[in-house]
Motif scaffolding. Structure first.
Motif, mmCIF file in Angstrom:
data_model
loop_
_atom_site.group_PDB
_atom_site.id
_atom_site.type_symbol
_atom_site.label_atom_id
_atom_site.label_comp_id
_atom_site.label_asym_id
_atom_site.label_seq_id
_atom_site.Cartn_x
_atom_site.Cartn_y
_atom_site.Cartn_z
ATOM 1 N N ARG B 29 2.846 -2.219 11.862
ATOM 2 C CA ARG B 29 2.157 -1.209 11.055
ATOM 3 C C ARG B 29 0.645 -1.401 11.098
ATOM 4 N NH1 ARG B 29 -0.572 0.129 7.179
ATOM 5 N NH2 ARG B 29 -1.087 -2.087 7.013
ATOM 6 N N GLU B 32 -0.854 -0.414 14.343
ATOM 7 C CA GLU B 32 -0.856 1.032 14.524
ATOM 8 C C GLU B 32 -1.972 1.717 13.745
ATOM 9 O OE1 GLU B 32 2.739 4.191 14.234
ATOM 10 O OE2 GLU B 32 2.785 2.334 15.361
ATOM 11 N N THR B 33 -2.179 1.293 12.492
ATOM 12 C CA THR B 33 -3.058 2.058 11.605
ATOM 13 C C THR B 33 -4.459 1.483 11.461
ATOM 14 O OG1 THR B 33 -2.402 0.780 9.674
ATOM 15 C CG2 THR B 33 -1.072 2.718 10.198
ATOM 16 N N ILE B 35 -5.447 -0.363 9.062
ATOM 17 C CA ILE B 35 -5.814 -0.505 7.645
ATOM 18 C C ILE B 35 -4.721 -1.289 6.926
ATOM 19 C CG2 ILE B 35 -4.774 1.736 7.007
ATOM 20 C CD1 ILE B 35 -7.049 1.944 4.882
ATOM 21 N N TYR B 36 -5.132 -2.046 5.940
ATOM 22 C CA TYR B 36 -4.142 -2.829 5.204
ATOM 23 C C TYR B 36 -3.143 -1.933 4.477
ATOM 24 C CZ TYR B 36 -8.176 -2.362 2.015
ATOM 25 O OH TYR B 36 -9.252 -1.906 1.313
ATOM 26 N N ASP B 37 -2.001 -2.515 4.180
ATOM 27 C CA ASP B 37 -0.954 -1.760 3.500
ATOM 28 C C ASP B 37 -1.291 -1.678 2.012
ATOM 29 O OD1 ASP B 37 1.368 -0.393 3.101
ATOM 30 O OD2 ASP B 37 2.665 -2.158 3.110
ATOM 31 N N ILE B 38 -1.249 -0.480 1.484
ATOM 32 C CA ILE B 38 -1.474 -0.274 0.051
ATOM 33 C C ILE B 38 -0.178 0.269 -0.518
ATOM 34 C CG2 ILE B 38 -2.769 1.043 -1.677
ATOM 35 C CD1 ILE B 38 -5.036 1.265 0.410
ATOM 36 N N LEU B 179 -5.637 6.808 -4.511
ATOM 37 C CA LEU B 179 -5.846 7.498 -3.241
ATOM 38 C C LEU B 179 -5.987 9.004 -3.453
ATOM 39 C CD1 LEU B 179 -3.705 5.466 -0.707
ATOM 40 C CD2 LEU B 179 -5.911 4.997 -1.743
ATOM 41 N N ASP B 198 -10.653 8.956 -1.814
ATOM 42 C CA ASP B 198 -9.914 7.716 -2.038
ATOM 43 C C ASP B 198 -10.758 6.849 -2.955
ATOM 44 O OD1 ASP B 198 -7.792 8.360 -0.346
ATOM 45 O OD2 ASP B 198 -8.857 7.637 1.423
#
Ligand SMILES: Cc1cc2nc3c(=O)[nH]c(=O)nc-3n(C[C@H](O)[C@H](O)[C@H](O)COP(=O)(O)O)c2cc1C
Lengths: 223, 449
Positions: B29, B32-33, B35-38, B179, B198
């Motif tokens: 993940r 892919e993104t 950015i950290y998971d929120i 967000l 955000d």
């Protein structure tokens, strides 16, 4: 006119009296001697003059009242002010006007670090210089600095408009210089007049605000 | 493809303990993104918790109270140390601060209705106070947060108590997040922010830092409210002994300690799982601080409210036995309202989740209509019905705590004490400072190791 002397009357009694329903007229508070929380939580159309230096949070959360501090003010003067006017004739320490939502704060001298931090609609006019992190995360309202600003002016700023006559040592993240359009010159002229500096030429100021690049978290896909 | 353990064994597939499938998915993940998971919810890892403690019911040397006949009190008074008007609650379970913004207006109303129905308090949150919430809450605690969104002196005066928030168990040292999907026109208006951004908010208060400043800040809040209201200080559990001492010395009437299991509406996964200490470990530290100051369970003392992973009446009773005066619930309250209900299975599946796993509170697409600002989705939560369900749940928590307290011979739930408890793991024994069951061993005490 009512006069209180903080060297004789406890602060609690003075503030309690200032919270009396239907308060009106003029009030003088003598002998603050750097006391904290002088004239906080006012909500009446009164004129209050504090004769001397104040500690933290002078005139904090002010509504309606016109408060003059004849001297310097400590941390958080007029913090979270809603309306009215607070005038510091001397200089102010850190976080002047922090989170203020309305009204006008005028500081005759300099302001320390984080002046206007998280401001939410207040107008602040500083006669001299301001410290670092001025207008940090400032959300709304206008901030005028007649002198210079310290490091990281307007870091992570939202929609506050900053007018600076001198120079900023550096700009904070997402803070950029913006064009002075006629409506800004007009707005600034009004602020300077209201703060008692009608002779300043608005055209000698620069405008700063948000580049709005931090408004959204950036992911390398569409989510 | 999901394989049963049997099939995996037959094929000789072995999952890595270090790189298990959750870990692999997290790496994929992130790659892919960028950015950290929120996410929402609280820590999901296994931690020493209340399940590792058991009560010693009465028998020969202690005698129990009759289950349905003898009185076992549940009321608590909070904030009597300095406030003119302390809070009198009928039960020792309160509703934790959850913001309007994180939660929709229906959810906030339901929380208020439930709390009022059972005589307890509810709490505002990051986004300020809404009229609906004030209107439906008999006793409302107003949070005073670093970002001061919506903060105004009128609401301060309208509140029944003020909670100065330094941190949350899910993210001690971190600021709020909301967000863009949830920053609706109303939410943005209340917070003075542009619609749809955000929102990242401050982790430090804007006009004070450190305990000496906090004392001046608390004094200011008292001046503004003419000393009427109790002032709480909420901290995420980390250096809890010192935080409690310093909060009390700064003038707190009530200290709120939120353990690392505590829920959140939106926080980085790394924060939720790796910062803070478990609720179980935090309680004795706070109690020790209050005891040393001579303020624990005293008429003019300072009360302790504990939160973070409280799920049932046994958890409530264990908190009280360890020395808390009351508890606060967040996640469990949302579940009682309808969060993670299997009847939304299809909707959860569409969102890539399932009932029992849904933690995307940040995304604003909650099928249960709780953690969303979407008008359409909010229709799934009837505030009256939600309020009724949560009131039921609060009653059950209270009755369960009473059941345990009576079994231990206590005429009031707050008479429960550490002496009523044992631990079934060495870790829990060391953290809770109660003996390992069947022994007199409290690891780390009396020169023990
Ligand atoms: C949806 C949600 C929103 C929250 N918002 C806030 C908040 O605005 N301010 C705050 O101090 N804590 C907030 N919290 C944390 C709670 O106040 C509380 O500390 C926590 O939920 C307790 O742990 P529990 O969820 O395991 O009961 C929030 C929690 C949740 C689940």
């Amino acid at each position: 006119m009512t006069t209180y002397d903080l060297t004789r009357t406890p602060l609690r009694e003075v503030n309690q009296a200032l919270h009396a329903p239907g308060l009106s007229g003029e009030i003088v508070i003598a002998g603050p001697q750097g006391a904290h929380s002088v004239a906080v939580g006012l909500d009446a159309p009164v004129k209050v003059t504090i004769q001397g230096h104040c500690g933290y949070y002078a005139a904090g959360m002010n509504k309606q009242a016109e408060v003059t501090i004849e001297g310097n003010a400590g941390t958080g003067v007029a913090e979270n002010m809603m309306s009215g006017v607070v005038h510091v004739t001397g200089s102010a320490s850190q976080s002047a006007g922090a989170t203020g939502r309305g009204g006008l704060l005028v500081i005759g001298g300099d302001a320390g670090a984080r002046c206007g931090i998280s401001m939410k609609g207040i107008d602040i006019v500083v006669g001299g210089d301001t410290g670092h992190m001025t207008a940090f995360m400032a959300q709304a309202g206008r901030l005028v600095v007649r002198g210079d600003a310290g490091d990281a002016l307007g870091d992570s700023i939202y929609e506050t408009r900053i007018y600076l006559r001198g120079t900023a040592r550096s700009l904070g993240a997402d803070c950029v210089e913006k064009e002075m359009r006629p409506e800004h010159l007009e707005e600034l002229e009004g602020l300077l007049k209201a703060a008692g500096y009608p002779d300043d030429d608005p055209a000698s100021y620069k405008r700063f605000g948000s580049a709005r690049t931090l408004y959204h978290f950036h992911a390398d896909n569409s989510y | 493809m999901t394989l049963t353990p049997d099939e995996r064994a037959r094929r000789g597939l072995r999952e890595s303990a270090t790189f298990d499938r959750t870990t692999i998915a997290a790496i994929q993940r992130a790659a892919e993104t960028g950015i950290y998971d929120i996410r929402g919810w609280g820590a999901k890892r296994a931690l020493p918790h209340f399940d590792d403690l058991l009560f010693l019911g009465a028998s020969m040397s202690r005698y129990p109270l009759e289950g349905y006949r003898e009185r076992c009190g549940t009321d608590v008074v909070l904030g009597g140390r300095n406030a003119k008007y302390p809070l009198h609650l009928d039960i020792p379970v309160t509703i934790a601060g959850m913001s309007f913004g994180a939660l929709g207006a229906h959810a906030k109303e339901a929380l208020g209705r439930a709390a009022s129905a059972v005589g307890t308090s509810t709490t505002t949150g990051d986004g300020g106070m809404t009229p609906e919430e004030r209107g439906h809450s008999k006793t409302l605690v107003y949070q005073y947060l670093p970002n001061r969104y919506g903060m105004n002196p009128d609401d301060l005066r309208r509140a029944d108590a003020i909670e100065v928030v330094l941190g949350q168990g899910a993210k001690p040292g971190g600021g709020g997040m909301l967000l863009g999907q949830k920053v609706s026109e109303r939410v943005a208006g209340m917070r003075t922010l542009p619609v749809g951004i955000d929102q990242r908010s401050s982790s430090r208060h804007p006009d004070w830092t450190g305990p000496d400043d906090l004392a001046i800040k608390i004094a200011e809040l008292r001046e503004i409210t003419d000393g009427e209201k109790p002032i709480y200080v909420k901290v995420g559990a980390t250096r809890t002994y010192y935080d409690t001492r310093l909060a009390v010395e700064a003038g707190a009437d009530v200290v709120v300690v939120d353990g690392m299991q505590g829920g959140t509406a939106a926080t980085q996964e790394v924060f939720i799982e790796h910062v803070g200490i478990p609720t179980l470990a935090a309680i004795p530290l706070a109690v020790q601080a209050l005891q040393e100051l001579g303020l624990h369970r005293k008429p003019d003392g300072v009360q302790l409210i504990v939160s973070g992973g409280i799920r049932n009446g046994a958890d409530v009773a264990k908190c009280l036995a360890l020395g808390a005066d009351a508890v606060a619930i967040g996640t469990a309250a949302l579940i009682a309202l309808g969060d993670n209900d299997p009847r939304y299975d299809t909707e959860y599946a569409r969102l890539g989740s399932a009932a029992g796993f849904y933690d995307q509170f940040q995304a604003g697409q909650d099928p249960a209509g709780i953690t969303t600002q979407d008008e359409e989705l909010q229709r799934n939560l009837d505030p009256e019905e939600g309020g009724r369900r949560l009131a039921n749940f609060l009653r059950v928590l209270t009755m369960e705590a009473q059941t345990v307290a009576r079994a231990c011979g206590k005429a009031h739930v707050t008479h429960l004490e550490p002496e009523d408890l044992v631990a079934i793991s060495i870790e829990a024994a060391a953290m809770a400072k109660v003996p390992l069951a069947g022994t007199s061993w409290i690891p780390g005490q009396d020169g023990g190791f």
